[in-house]
Each structure stands twice: as structure tokens, then as C-alpha cells.
Design an enzyme around this catalytic site. Structure first.
Site, PDB file in Angstrom:
ATOM      1  N   ARG A 209      -1.689 -32.950  -0.316  1.00 49.53           N
ATOM      2  CA  ARG A 209      -2.997 -32.623   0.257  1.00 49.53           C
ATOM      3  C   ARG A 209      -2.752 -31.868   1.558  1.00 49.53           C
ATOM      4  NH1 ARG A 209      -5.033 -33.059  -3.992  1.00 49.53           N
ATOM      5  NH2 ARG A 209      -6.578 -34.550  -4.705  1.00 49.53           N
ATOM      6  N   GLU A 238      -9.949 -26.876   2.901  1.00 50.47           N
ATOM      7  CA  GLU A 238     -10.304 -26.118   1.686  1.00 50.47           C
ATOM      8  C   GLU A 238     -11.822 -26.223   1.511  1.00 50.47           C
ATOM      9  OE1 GLU A 238      -8.149 -27.567  -1.730  1.00 50.47           O
ATOM     10  OE2 GLU A 238      -6.252 -27.477  -0.674  1.00 50.47           O
ATOM     11  N   HIS A 255      -4.482 -24.285  -4.478  1.00 50.93           N
ATOM     12  CA  HIS A 255      -4.585 -25.677  -4.967  1.00 50.93           C
ATOM     13  C   HIS A 255      -4.654 -25.702  -6.501  1.00 50.93           C
ATOM     14  CE1 HIS A 255      -6.353 -29.961  -4.136  1.00 50.93           C
ATOM     15  NE2 HIS A 255      -5.556 -29.958  -5.192  1.00 50.93           N
TER      16      HIS A 255
HETATM   17  N1  LIG Z   1      -1.641 -29.747  -5.688  1.00 52.25           N
HETATM   18  C1  LIG Z   1      -2.154 -30.314  -6.747  1.00 52.25           C
HETATM   19  O1  LIG Z   1      -2.683 -29.653  -7.610  1.00 52.25           O
HETATM   20  C2  LIG Z   1      -2.051 -31.804  -6.917  1.00 52.25           C
HETATM   21  C3  LIG Z   1      -2.032 -32.321  -8.215  1.00 52.25           C
HETATM   22  C4  LIG Z   1      -1.902 -33.697  -8.360  1.00 52.25           C
HETATM   23  C5  LIG Z   1      -1.831 -34.526  -7.255  1.00 52.25           C
HETATM   24  N2  LIG Z   1      -1.885 -33.991  -6.017  1.00 52.25           N
HETATM   25  C6  LIG Z   1      -1.779 -34.851  -4.829  1.00 52.25           C
HETATM   26  O2  LIG Z   1      -0.517 -35.484  -4.883  1.00 52.25           O
HETATM   27  C7  LIG Z   1      -0.684 -36.838  -4.534  1.00 52.25           C
HETATM   28  C8  LIG Z   1       0.404 -37.662  -5.182  1.00 52.25           C
HETATM   29  O3  LIG Z   1       0.187 -37.744  -6.578  1.00 52.25           O
HETATM   30  P1  LIG Z   1       0.887 -38.886  -7.446  1.00 52.25           P
HETATM   31  O4  LIG Z   1       0.314 -38.811  -8.787  1.00 52.25           O
HETATM   32  O5  LIG Z   1       2.357 -38.813  -7.322  1.00 52.25           O
HETATM   33  O6  LIG Z   1       0.344 -40.177  -6.703  1.00 52.25           O
HETATM   34  P2  LIG Z   1       0.962 -41.626  -6.765  1.00 52.25           P
HETATM   35  O7  LIG Z   1      -0.058 -42.523  -6.175  1.00 52.25           O
HETATM   36  O8  LIG Z   1       1.492 -41.904  -8.119  1.00 52.25           O
HETATM   37  O9  LIG Z   1       2.215 -41.537  -5.776  1.00 52.25           O
HETATM   38  C9  LIG Z   1       2.120 -41.303  -4.411  1.00 52.25           C
HETATM   39  C10 LIG Z   1       3.357 -41.881  -3.755  1.00 52.25           C
HETATM   40  O10 LIG Z   1       3.320 -41.534  -2.377  1.00 52.25           O
HETATM   41  C11 LIG Z   1       3.815 -42.657  -1.659  1.00 52.25           C
HETATM   42  N3  LIG Z   1       3.416 -42.625  -0.262  1.00 52.25           N
HETATM   43  C12 LIG Z   1       2.281 -43.069   0.309  1.00 52.25           C
HETATM   44  N4  LIG Z   1       2.333 -42.905   1.648  1.00 52.25           N
HETATM   45  C13 LIG Z   1       3.536 -42.325   1.923  1.00 52.25           C
HETATM   46  C14 LIG Z   1       4.168 -41.886   3.112  1.00 52.25           C
HETATM   47  N5  LIG Z   1       3.605 -42.033   4.314  1.00 52.25           N
HETATM   48  N6  LIG Z   1       5.392 -41.307   3.016  1.00 52.25           N
HETATM   49  C15 LIG Z   1       6.006 -41.152   1.805  1.00 52.25           C
HETATM   50  N7  LIG Z   1       5.453 -41.583   0.639  1.00 52.25           N
HETATM   51  C16 LIG Z   1       4.229 -42.143   0.698  1.00 52.25           C
HETATM   52  C17 LIG Z   1       3.244 -43.855  -2.418  1.00 52.25           C
HETATM   53  O11 LIG Z   1       3.970 -45.046  -2.125  1.00 52.25           O
HETATM   54  C18 LIG Z   1       3.412 -43.410  -3.850  1.00 52.25           C
HETATM   55  O12 LIG Z   1       4.630 -43.825  -4.417  1.00 52.25           O
HETATM   56  C19 LIG Z   1      -2.098 -37.196  -4.991  1.00 52.25           C
HETATM   57  O13 LIG Z   1      -2.635 -38.259  -4.241  1.00 52.25           O
HETATM   58  C20 LIG Z   1      -2.850 -35.925  -4.762  1.00 52.25           C
HETATM   59  O14 LIG Z   1      -3.421 -35.938  -3.492  1.00 52.25           O
HETATM   60  C21 LIG Z   1      -1.988 -32.649  -5.821  1.00 52.25           C
HETATM   61  O1  LIG Z   2      -5.609 -34.653  -7.336  1.00 49.90           O
HETATM   62  C1  LIG Z   2      -5.437 -33.886  -8.268  1.00 49.90           C
HETATM   63  O2  LIG Z   2      -5.365 -34.261  -9.455  1.00 49.90           O
HETATM   64  C2  LIG Z   2      -5.258 -32.419  -8.020  1.00 49.90           C
HETATM   65  O3  LIG Z   2      -5.237 -32.131  -6.671  1.00 49.90           O
HETATM   66  C3  LIG Z   2      -6.253 -31.606  -8.811  1.00 49.90           C
HETATM   67  O4  LIG Z   2      -5.563 -30.555  -9.404  1.00 49.90           O
HETATM   68  C4  LIG Z   2      -7.377 -31.103  -7.981  1.00 49.90           C
HETATM   69  O5  LIG Z   2      -8.148 -30.222  -8.726  1.00 49.90           O
HETATM   70  P1  LIG Z   2      -9.726 -30.099  -8.465  1.00 49.90           P
HETATM   71  O6  LIG Z   2     -10.272 -31.455  -8.676  1.00 49.90           O
HETATM   72  O7  LIG Z   2      -9.924 -29.718  -7.048  1.00 49.90           O
HETATM   73  O8  LIG Z   2     -10.204 -29.128  -9.454  1.00 49.90           O
END
Ligand SMILES: NC(=O)c1ccc[n+]([C@@H]2O[C@H](COP(=O)([O-])OP(=O)(O)OC[C@H]3O[C@@H](n4cnc5c(N)ncnc54)[C@H](O)[C@@H]3O)[C@@H](O)[C@H]2O)c1
Ligand SMILES: O=C(O)[C@H](O)[C@H](O)COP(=O)(O)O
Length: 383
Positions: A209, A238, A255
Site C-alpha cells: 500500500r 491514490e 496499482h
Molecule cells: N499492489 C497490488 O495490486 C496488491 C495486490 C494484493 C495485495 N496488496 C497489498 O499487499 C498486502 C499484503 O497481502 P498479503 O495477501 O500477503 O497479506 P497477508 O495478510 O497474507 O500478509 C501480510 C503479512 O505482512 C506481515 N506484516 C504485518 N505488519 C508487518 C510489518 N510491520 N513488517 C513486516 N511484515 C508485516 C503480516 O504478519 C503478514 O504475514 C495487502 O494487505 C494489500 O494491501 C497489493
Molecule cells: O488488495 C488487493 O487485493 C489489491 O490491492 C487489489 O488489486 C486492489 O484492486 P482494486 O480493488 O483497487 O481494484
């Protein structure tokens, strides 16, 4: 039953059409008046789900077809006894493939013949970071994992390093949720001191994020001569992202790291399953039945293929982040409002992107090591 849903959720009618009437609204501008008479609310990450949106409505179930949940006031939903479901892991593989493509471009930029020479620090080792770590370890990268919440739990058999240690790697890639009040909050976790530790021979990727990095500190750091190379998929504020930051980072994407077709459709499927369970309905539909044939289904390599080249070609045939980077850069003119609208439009009209598992790799007389690398990434092999 009325289902109000973000218009950008794919396959709304296919999954939910026979559960209730589906009303599509803009996720970004969704307002209380639009959800007042809804029973079910389906969102993506751009809708703030809180008291302001839902007070006085009939909504009994909220589903977000995303991994992240920082846009949802979970405490308030619980207080009001509104059932909530997210889609953990739905697009984890898509994000891992995004990072692999970035790594292949970065190795090339650094003139490395072998990309696995790069050490990679993964910060946040959940569904996304864990999937990335599995792929990289199978590809023989030196991987260091940083996840203080998991380290606190004393996760057996897993070795974790501090953020400081992870930030010594050639590549540091962020995959944490956005948290402000947890034991290890991530809001502005990467600020001036952390950015000062990174040097010109390092790459920082943020696909978690935007608010995990203090973007003012990042902009200041990027103005210095020994600045690291930076790739941002997520941004503070964003869709009104900072154009100067776009100018200063190496790759800038809107994103979309999780925007493979598989990732999006799995998100819808997981919420369909949760809603069916909530309503006591049978689960009859599966994401796989709605995925079309990929436009590109097979690539062949012969025994003369050079391993690094073959991997690069196949990875980039599936996904090349430079295409998204160009589209975003070209959209950075106009007023703040115009830029914000364009950022959202790039996401709404995102071209179909398929994951590596949709592409068969035909190998004729190639090495075992190349076969193993393709399998580690997630390609299907035909030998
Ligand atoms: N860019 C994108 O399109 C996209 C897509 C999917 C997810 N995301 C983001 O990625 C994040 C992670 O996704 P995920 O499925 O792996 O989530 P998840 O909950 O499976 O894993 C997140 C991990 O981060 C760890 N964490 C929490 N605080 C922390 C810290 N201070 N330092 C290091 N690690 C820490 C948690 O313990 C956990 O293991 C989501 O919450 C979302 O915001 C972005
Ligand atoms: O959290 C997620 O799954 C991702 O950041 C996801 O790709 C966000 O996409 P949006 O909901 O903004 O379309």
C-alpha cells in the site's frame, strides 16, 4: 434481494445474477444514498466502508473482492453485526509475477547475466510475500524474510530478519498490509532513516500500500545523487498521485500488480463462496469456468535457447511492467482531478493480463535447469 456492487468487479452477473438483483455503482464515489436499500454490498479497495456509508442501510453482508482490507472499518461492521468477507490470497500469484518481471528487468539494467545473483529482502511474508519467496527460493535466489508479527509468533522452521537486515539486500520488496494501530504498524514504515540506508545499487519495490512509504521522504531521497532505484505500484493518495514522484521512480504502475484476470476473477469467486455460505446457498460456480482461452497459449524453445533469455522472453510475454509504466507516464498531464480520473480509468480499462500458468512452454532438448526454472515461476511445461 438487492446487491449493490462496484461496477469494476468482473463477472458480477455470472456469479451473483441468480442470487439477487445486481445494481452497479462507481466504487470510487459510492455514497450512502446508493446503498441505503441494499441487502448485500460488494466492493473493491477504492470504497471506504464505514459508518458514513452504511448507517441506516439494510446491508447485512459486505464482501471485498480484494486482499487488502484497510478501506473497511472492521470494528464498526462487527459492532453492527454485519458479516464481512475478504478474498485473502486471490491475487497473490499475480503480484509475485509482477515482482519477478521487475526483477528480470532490473537484472538486465544492472548487466547481470544471472538474475539469481540478486539478494531479495521480502518485507511482509503472508500470501503475497510467501508466494514470492517460494518462487525465488526455487530459482536459487538468496532470500531474506522480514515479518515481525510472524517472528513474534515464533513461527517454527522459518527464519526471519529485522527490517534493517532485509534492507541490506540488493532488492527490497514490500508486501505488508497498511496498518496504523497494530503492534508493528506499517504506516510510513519506510521513512527518511530507512531510505538513507538504501544506496544506488539497490532496488526498492512497493506493491503493498502506498502509505507504507513516506512519499515526501522518498521524493527527497530520490533527488540525491546516490538514490536507490525505485518501483512503485502503489501510491499515497491514490488516485491523485504525485506526478513528481512518477518522474523520479524507475517504473511507475497504477496499482495493478494484482490485476491478472485470474487474480480478479478469483477475488469475485471467493466472495461468491462466502456470500453463498452466509445465505445457506449451494456453491455451484467456479472461477475456472469463466476464464477464456488466453490470447497466447504456447511458446517453444529449442536446445539452443540461452536460459536467461528464454526466461525473460516467456515472463515478459505474459507480463511486461514497462507497458503499464508508459501508460501511466503518458497520463500525468492535466489538473489534479484530471490525473486522478485518468489513474482510475487506466485501472478500469486494464487490458486482459494472464498469469504464467496460462502459457504452455514447449521445450525441445533444453537443460533440466531451464525446465526447473520455468516450473518454479509457474509455467506449464510440455517436454
Ligand atoms: N499492489 C497490488 O495490486 C496488491 C495486490 C494484493 C495485495 N496488496 C497489498 O499487499 C498486502 C499484503 O497481502 P498479503 O495477501 O500477503 O497479506 P497477508 O495478510 O497474507 O500478509 C501480510 C503479512 O505482512 C506481515 N506484516 C504485518 N505488519 C508487518 C510489518 N510491520 N513488517 C513486516 N511484515 C508485516 C503480516 O504478519 C503478514 O504475514 C495487502 O494487505 C494489500 O494491501 C497489493
Ligand atoms: O488488495 C488487493 O487485493 C489489491 O490491492 C487489489 O488489486 C486492489 O484492486 P482494486 O480493488 O483497487 O481494484
Amino acid at each position: 434481494m438487492l446487491i449493490v456492487a462496484d461496477e469494476n468487479i468482473p463477472l458480477l452477473d455470472s456469479f451473483f445474477g441468480d442470487i439477487g438483483e445486481v445494481r452497479r455503482v462507481s466504487g470510487r464515489s459510492m455514497a450512502a444514498g446508493e446503498v441505503r436499500d441494499a441487502d448485500i454490498l460488494l466492493v473493491r479497495s477504492v470504497t471506504r466502508v464505514n459508518r458514513e456509508l452504511l448507517e441506516g442501510s439494510r446491508v447485512r453482508f459486505v464482501g471485498t473482492t480484494t486482499i487488502g482490507t484497510d478501506h473497511v472499518d472492521l470494528d464498526w461492521l462487527e459492532q453492527k453485526d454485519i458479516r464481512f468477507a475478504a478474498a485473502p490470497g486471490c491475487n497473490a500469484n499475480s503480484v509475485a509475477e509482477y515482482v519477478l518481471s521487475v526483477l528480470s528487468l532490473y537484472a538486465e539494467k544492472r548487466g547481470l547475466a544471472d538474475w539469481s545473483q540478486l539478494s531479495v529482502g521480502i518485507v511482509g511474508v503472508g500470501n503475497v510475500g510467501g508466494e514470492l519467496a517460494r518462487k525465488l527460493e526455487r530459482l536459487d535466489f538468496d532470500v531474506r524474510l522480514c515479518d515481525p508479527p510472524r517472528a513474534d509468533l515464533g513461527d517454527e522452521g522459518q527464519e526471519f530478519v529485522s527490517l534493517e537486515e532485509a534492507m541490506k539486500c540488493d532488492v527490497v520488496t514490500l508486501h505488508t498490509p497498511l496498518t496504523r494501530e497494530s503492534g508493528h504498524p506499517t504506516f510510513h514504515m519506510i521513512g527518511e532513516p530507512e531510505l538513507d540506508c538504501l544506496g544506488a545499487n539497490q532496488l526498492l519495490i512497493n506493491a503493498g500500500r502506498g502509505e507504507v512509504i513516506d512519499s515526501s521522504a522518498l521524493l527527497a531521497r530520490l533527488g540525491q545523487g546516490d538514490a536507490p532505484t525505485v518501483v512503485l505500484d502503489v501510491w499515497e493518495q491514490e488516485p491523485r498521485i504525485h506526478p513528481e514522484l512518477v518522474d523520479h521512480v524507475w517504473l511507475a504502475t497504477p496499482h495493478i500488480a494484482g490485476y491478472s484476470l485470474e487474480g480478479k476473477v478469483q477475488g469475485t469467486e471467493m466472495i461468491y463462496q462466502a456470500l453463498s455460505q452466509f445465505l445457506g446457498l449451494p456453491v455451484r460456480k467456479k472461477a475456472g469456468q469463466f476464464l477464456p482461452e488466453p490470447a497466447l497459449s504456447k511458446i517453444s524453445f529449442t536446445s539452443s535457447a540461452v536460459e536467461e533469455d528464454a526466461i525473460r522472453i516467456a515472463l515478459r510475454a505474459c507480463y511486461d511492467p514497462r507497458r503499464d509504466d508508459i501508460r501511466l507516464r503518458n497520463a500525468m498531464s492535466g489538473s489534479v482531478e484530471e490525473r486522478g480520473a485518468t489513474f482510475d480509468r487506466l485501472r478500469r480499462d486494464y487490458p486482459v493480463r494472464r498469469e504464467c500458468s496460462s502459457l504452455k512452454i514447449q521445450l525441445k532438448g533444453t537443460s533440466k535447469s531451464l525446465q526447473d526454472s520455468f516450473r518454479a515461476i509457474g509455467f506449464k511445461l510440455k517436454i
